[in-house]
Write a protein that holds these residues in place. Sequence first.
Motif, PDB file in Angstrom:
ATOM      1  N   CYS A 204       2.773   6.893  -2.468  1.00  0.00           N
ATOM      2  CA  CYS A 204       4.103   6.686  -3.038  1.00  0.00           C
ATOM      3  C   CYS A 204       4.916   7.957  -2.839  1.00  0.00           C
ATOM      4  O   CYS A 204       4.461   9.051  -3.182  1.00  0.00           O
ATOM      5  CB  CYS A 204       3.983   6.351  -4.519  1.00  0.00           C
TER       6      CYS A 204
ATOM      7  N   ILE B  64      -0.965   0.351  -4.554  1.00  0.00           N
ATOM      8  CA  ILE B  64      -0.304   1.363  -3.740  1.00  0.00           C
ATOM      9  C   ILE B  64      -1.156   2.625  -3.672  1.00  0.00           C
ATOM     10  O   ILE B  64      -1.573   3.146  -4.694  1.00  0.00           O
ATOM     11  CB  ILE B  64       1.088   1.675  -4.312  1.00  0.00           C
ATOM     12  N   SER B  65      -1.411   3.098  -2.448  1.00  0.00           N
ATOM     13  CA  SER B  65      -2.180   4.328  -2.295  1.00  0.00           C
ATOM     14  C   SER B  65      -1.270   5.516  -2.000  1.00  0.00           C
ATOM     15  O   SER B  65      -1.634   6.653  -2.283  1.00  0.00           O
ATOM     16  CB  SER B  65      -3.227   4.167  -1.194  1.00  0.00           C
TER      17      SER B  65
ATOM     18  N   PHE C 234       3.203   3.140 -10.513  1.00  0.00           N
ATOM     19  CA  PHE C 234       2.498   4.041  -9.610  1.00  0.00           C
ATOM     20  C   PHE C 234       1.385   4.819 -10.305  1.00  0.00           C
ATOM     21  O   PHE C 234       0.873   5.802  -9.783  1.00  0.00           O
ATOM     22  CB  PHE C 234       3.495   4.989  -8.951  1.00  0.00           C
TER      23      PHE C 234
ATOM     24  N   ARG D 154       0.812  -1.225   0.000  1.00  0.00           N
ATOM     25  CA  ARG D 154       0.000   0.000   0.000  1.00  0.00           C
ATOM     26  C   ARG D 154       0.838   1.264   0.000  1.00  0.00           C
ATOM     27  O   ARG D 154       0.366   2.316  -0.403  1.00  0.00           O
ATOM     28  CB  ARG D 154      -0.930   0.033   1.228  1.00  0.00           C
TER      29      ARG D 154
ATOM     30  N   VAL E 218      -1.802   5.345  -8.103  1.00  0.00           N
ATOM     31  CA  VAL E 218      -1.700   5.781  -6.713  1.00  0.00           C
ATOM     32  C   VAL E 218      -2.657   6.926  -6.417  1.00  0.00           C
ATOM     33  O   VAL E 218      -2.990   7.717  -7.300  1.00  0.00           O
ATOM     34  CB  VAL E 218      -0.265   6.212  -6.315  1.00  0.00           C
ATOM     35  N   GLU E 219      -3.107   6.978  -5.178  1.00  0.00           N
ATOM     36  CA  GLU E 219      -3.985   8.066  -4.737  1.00  0.00           C
ATOM     37  C   GLU E 219      -3.173   9.302  -4.372  1.00  0.00           C
ATOM     38  O   GLU E 219      -3.591  10.418  -4.611  1.00  0.00           O
ATOM     39  CB  GLU E 219      -4.801   7.597  -3.530  1.00  0.00           C
TER      40      GLU E 219
ATOM     41  N   LEU F  67       0.849  10.854  -4.543  1.00  0.00           N
ATOM     42  CA  LEU F  67       2.221  10.740  -5.013  1.00  0.00           C
ATOM     43  C   LEU F  67       2.994  11.961  -4.546  1.00  0.00           C
ATOM     44  O   LEU F  67       2.611  13.095  -4.818  1.00  0.00           O
ATOM     45  CB  LEU F  67       2.269  10.659  -6.546  1.00  0.00           C
TER      46      LEU F  67
END
Length: 169
Positions: free
Chosen positions: A120, A117-118, A141, A95, A144-145, A147
């Motif tokens: 990164c 992954i949420s 990524f 995650r 991802v939510e 970054l």
Amino acid sequence: MPGADRVHHAEDSWLDLPSAIAMPSLDTLHLTRAAGRRGTVQQLVTACPRLADLTLEACGGILTELSVRHARLRRLALRCYHDLSAVAADSSELRAFDYHGAVPRRGFLSMQRPPKISLCTLDFCGEEPTGPPELCFLQPFAGVERLHLTPARLGRGVVGHGAGAFSRG
């Protein structure tokens, strides 16, 4: 005097593992400024099959490749690695990914399953690339939510060369 398979800096702690090690219950491992034989860090990671949280920081030249095949791994942090050339991880439960180091080369990160992954964090340091960097390391990524990207060492031309970095397909 340390041989070619040993790396040691005065302020580092020497990591000397027995030939057979098992830590079946360990779920969190944070290792900072360790020195030892090449392969020692990988041996330690492999000995911990229940790892959910792994942080490796500034372990010098004793870690050049890392394989984390733990299906429970939820957080992976790699900090201050300039000699790390390849990371393979089971990303089925991953995650959070945190990387602080040199701009990765093509093929640096491989994940067995599509990552969920949420969060990164990518913070690049070290020498600036001589030409435009390949931004393919951003591909895992894309979904991802959050970054956090510190692109100071990505050099010029990132916008023009990175346009397809987040495309799926």
